[in-house]
Enzyme design. Structure first.
Site, PDB file in Angstrom:
ATOM      1  N   ASP A 290       0.320  -1.130   0.028  1.00  9.52           N
ATOM      2  CA  ASP A 290       0.471  -0.271  -0.108  1.00  9.52           C
ATOM      3  C   ASP A 290       1.354   1.461   0.058  1.00  9.52           C
ATOM      4  OD1 ASP A 290      -2.048   1.910  -0.021  1.00  9.52           O
ATOM      5  OD2 ASP A 290      -3.154   0.875   1.869  1.00  9.52           O
TER       6      ASP A 290
HETATM    7  C1  NOJ Z   1      -3.950   4.029  -0.056  1.00  8.89           C
HETATM    8  C2  NOJ Z   1      -4.860   3.199   0.479  1.00  8.89           C
HETATM    9  O1  NOJ Z   1      -5.478   2.213   1.579  1.00  8.89           O
HETATM   10  C3  NOJ Z   1      -5.294   2.334  -0.849  1.00  8.89           C
HETATM   11  O2  NOJ Z   1      -6.367   1.299  -0.436  1.00  8.89           O
HETATM   12  C4  NOJ Z   1      -5.475   2.734  -2.437  1.00  8.89           C
HETATM   13  O3  NOJ Z   1      -5.587   1.712  -3.030  1.00  8.89           O
HETATM   14  C5  NOJ Z   1      -3.668   3.530  -1.737  1.00  8.89           C
HETATM   15  N1  NOJ Z   1      -3.826   4.340  -1.135  1.00  8.89           N
HETATM   16  C6  NOJ Z   1      -3.783   4.393  -3.967  1.00  8.89           C
HETATM   17  O4  NOJ Z   1      -4.553   4.934  -3.522  1.00  8.89           O
END
Ligand code: NOJ
Length: 768
Positions: A290
């Site tokens: 993430d």
């Molecule tokens: C953080 C989030 O937890 C995740 O779900 C998302 O896909 C990413 N950022 C990218 O935006």
């Protein structure tokens, strides 16, 4: 494996490929495909420098419509494998051109984006879509979103979010498919199929990314990014099955979670990434971290610094790093120092290249928007409308106040901040959502009613958090002059989603007071709630006549709500998450364990009924809250209709089922009311005795059926061995002989029950 030609190394690195090649499962052409892909991977890897390999493992944020010099250079020299958040088609095509035509090996880029519930055309939030219990519709919604996103050059969606969660305080419950493992698995798989289409290499197919692996939905107290502690047995029985279902549906990538799982943050968790994902499930796609979650390993206190974070994530098997550069900075040093070897690096890179090849990016790196159906075309809007329609849940309908009768209602007061707000009806995660497409409830009602009735609209509150009473007097006046009051309340979009958790999940601001003021006018009060989570509604329920829960319904929320208000369609959504009476009951969910002292209505003692200074005892008690009881406000699977459905005549194909065989459970469902409507027929199962205790009920099947008044139909569900299996004490998937109860009905509180016995005296705890 040194000395083997590269292609064999690549295949040998993937046991699943070996198994497939040597099993009888594949036809010759499929085997040839695998060999062709692995040969291409091996060829590329044999020509890549270490820097280029690490480049494939690096994902950077786009610059929203421009290509800064640094990004241009980095793509040109092969230091980047993926870009996220770039949706300008010219920019995306130019980035692909640099990658394909100017970089040494011409490897195309993955272009990732959070396509969570639609792209320009916005579907209901995923939690709303889950309320439809309609996998085919959910699949079509994801297909539509994929087509729109692909027309902007996106080839990878960071969805579906399949974190099971039992905590409505958690802001990200809006993005989830609710509290149930089975429902999440079925709908998550449908989304994967929708995004990826029938053939990944065709235009409009984009790779899916089920997330967040794993356990994120159990964040303590519903506070985002918080610690999770999930016993392995619970993890395997509840939190992991949706990921397995998504992978079985063909998911090409997964996203690692931010969260700390039992002391080991998911992004560095070898048990998850290696043992479960690769060894047990034989996943051959890739895992992306993430956003900055590799760097955060040291903030968690799991590693001392970025270097060790890179090592932990790399050795756990995270293939690609999102947004930060610990891999780029530290992997070369690990190779030089011999801390990791090139085979490990190649295996992680191969997984990424495999997905790029399967997506057909080497053949078709560029996007021609003209080859896609137009954005927000009537077909897309119709999917969004149907999804909103099927997601709306009727929670209360006293004296059948709904549907409104256009023939007898001559004037309506439309009150509240969510009646005519094209932005707030869209919900969280709408990076690309086109607000100008939104059709609001007020617009739809005006159009529907025409000159047959008068509509007076008073917004009263600027937003749902407004605390002033300004505007109340005007609303009271409008209500006083109307035949009925329709209130549009809820939560603004920004009150749910990532990092937007709440500890108090009642209607914010002065909304409860506004309900009170409307109630005091003596007019029928219908409340339509648009929100990103289950809410506690106790402070308004005795002051209203009907409650429709519409989640954040998306672009076509207005027409869908209107159709339900006026009875063009009967409501058919069912709750994908339990609604507590009070937030203190959380976690409260239907598939709970029985406990040794289960409560009953007879044994429940309310706080006010306890005699003062009653002598403290320690026996004869049951598990409940003195002030909230033990039942929720609304149970999982609950939702009313404008008609009545009755269930009868439940039966099982046999009372005794040999282990390993299937049993069919069926019941008759009848529309005994006055209107044609959809019903979601639900099957629940309980394994009475287990070597680990089993939940009091588990959803194991559901079917949406449409019945005319007076019509009835027998609905059958087949329960196979895997439906009766669970992970036991040894963490193996087992079935055990013994008695099972089954219920068929319209919610998790279904009462129509049958039973069967699984027999096999010889084989206790048989592994399947
Ligand atoms: C953080 C989030 O937890 C995740 O779900 C998302 O896909 C990413 N950022 C990218 O935006």
């Amino acid at each position: 494996m040194r000395g083997f030609p590269q292609v064999y190394r690549s295949i040998f690195a993937q046991p699943i490929l070996l198994i497939l090649l040597f099993s009888g499962q594949l036809v010759a052409a499929e085997k040839e495909d695998i060999i062709a892909i692995e040969t291409k991977i091996a060829d590329l890897i044999s020509r890549m420098t270490v820097a280029e390999k690490i480049g494939q493992m690096t994902q950077v944020n786009g610059a929203e419509g421009s290509i800064p010099k640094r990004l241009n250079e980095a793509v040109k020299v092969g230091r980047i494998g993926s870009v996220l958040n770039e949706v300008h088609i010219e920019t995306v095509n130019e980035l692909q051109r640099i990658a394909v035509e100017e970089s040494r090996l011409g490897i195309p880029l993955l272009i990732g984006r959070d396509v969570i519930h639609g792209f320009k055309t916005v579907l209901p939030i995923p939690l709303g879509q889950a309320a439809s219990f309609d996998p085919e519709l959910v699949r079509r919604g994801a297909r539509m979103a994929a087509q729109e996103a692909a027309s902007a050059g996106i080839n990878w969606a960071f969805a579906p979010m399949i974190d099971v969660t039992r905590d409505p305080r958690w802001g990200r419950i809006a993005e989830s498919l609710g509290e149930d493992s089975y429902l999440t698995g079925v709908l998550g798989a449908a989304m994967v199929e929708g995004f990826q289409g029938d053939d990944l290499a065709l235009p409009g197919a984009i790779a899916s990314c089920p997330k967040h692996f794993a356990g994120y939905g159990a964040s303590e107290s519903g506070r985002d990014y918080n610690t999770t502690n999930i016993p392995e047995n619970e993890l395997r029985n509840v939190y992991l099955p949706p990921f397995k279902a998504a992978i079985d549906a063909g998911a090409q990538t997964l996203m690692a979670s931010f969260s700390d799982l039992n002391g080991v943050p998911a992004t560095g968790n070898r048990f998850l990434m290696k043992q479960v994902l690769r060894d047990e499930w034989q996943f051959d796609g890739f895992v992306v971290s993430d956003w900055a979650s590799i760097e955060q390993l040291s903030i968690h206190g799991f590693t001392a610094n970025d270097r060790e974070s890179a090592f932990a994530a790399f050795t756990a098997g995270v293939n690609m790093e999102m947004a930060t550069s610990t891999y780029a900075n530290h992997l070369p040093g690990f190779l030089e120092a011999g801390r990791v070897n090139v085979e490990q690096l190649d295996a992680l890179v191969a997984d990424i290249l495999r997905v790029k090849i399967r997506l057909g990016l080497f053949e078709n790196p560029y996007t021609d928007p003209g080859q896609f159906p137009p954005i927000a075309n009537p077909g897309h809007l119709e999917i969004a409308r149907q999804a909103a329609l099927e997601s709306i849940v009727l929670l209360e309908n006293r004296n059948r106040v709904l549907p409104l009768n256009i023939k007898s209602i001559k004037s309506l007061a439309v009150i509240g901040p969510m009646a005519d707000d094209p932005y707030e009806q869209l919900g969280t995660w709408i990076f690309d959502g086109d607000i100008s497409l939104s059709q609001t409830p007020l617009q739809a009602m005006r159009e529907f009613v025409g000159d047959q009735a008068e509509i007076s609209h008073v917004r009263v509150m600027a937003h749902t958090r407004t605390r002033s009473r300004e505007g109340f007097a005007e609303a009271v006046k409008a209500a006083g002059a109307a035949d009925a009051v329709v209130m549009f309340l809820g939560e603004e979009s920004i009150l749910s989603g990532e990092a937007h958790s709440r500890a108090d999940i009642s209607l914010p601001g002065n909304q409860a007071e506004l309900v009170n003021a409307m109630h005091e006018t003596g007019k029928p009060v219908i409340v339509v709630i648009q929100a990103g989570r289950p809410l506690t509604l106790q402070n308004i329920l005795d002051k209203v006549d009907a409650v429709l829960f519409a989640w954040h319904p998306g672009t076509m929320g207005g027409p869908a709500i209107n159709d339900i208000l006026f009875g063009v369609e009967s409501p058919s959504g069912k709750l994908p998450a339990t609604f507590p009476r009070m937030v203190g009951q959380v976690p409260i969910y239907y598939a709970h364990k029985k406990t040794g002292k289960p409560p009953t209505p007879e044994t429940y003692v309310h706080i006010d009924d306890i005699p003062i200074r009653q002598k403290q005892l320690s026996s004869g008690f049951v598990s409940h809250h003195l002030d909230a009881g033990f039942t929720p406000q609304y149970a999982f699977g609950y939702g009313l209709s404008y008609t009545e459905f009755s269930y009868s005549d439940i039966g099982v194909s046999d009372n005794e089922i040999p282990m390993g065989e299937s049993v069919t459970v069926s019941a008759r469902v009848s529309n005994t009311g006055m209107v044609e409507a959809d019903e979601v027929v639900q099957l629940y199962v309980r394994d009475l005795v287990g070597n680990v205790t089993r939940p009091v009920r588990e959803l194991k099947g559901f079917e949406r059926v449409r019945l005319k008044p007076g019509e009835s139909r027998r609905i059958s569900f087949v329960l196979g061995p895997e439906d009766l299996a669970f992970f036991g004490q040894e963490m193996k998937l087992i079935t055990e002989p013994g008695e099972f109860h089954v219920w068929i009905g319209g919610s998790s509180e279904a009462v129509l029950r049958s039973q069967f016995t699984l027999i096999n005296p010889e084989a206790q705890n048989k592994e399947i």
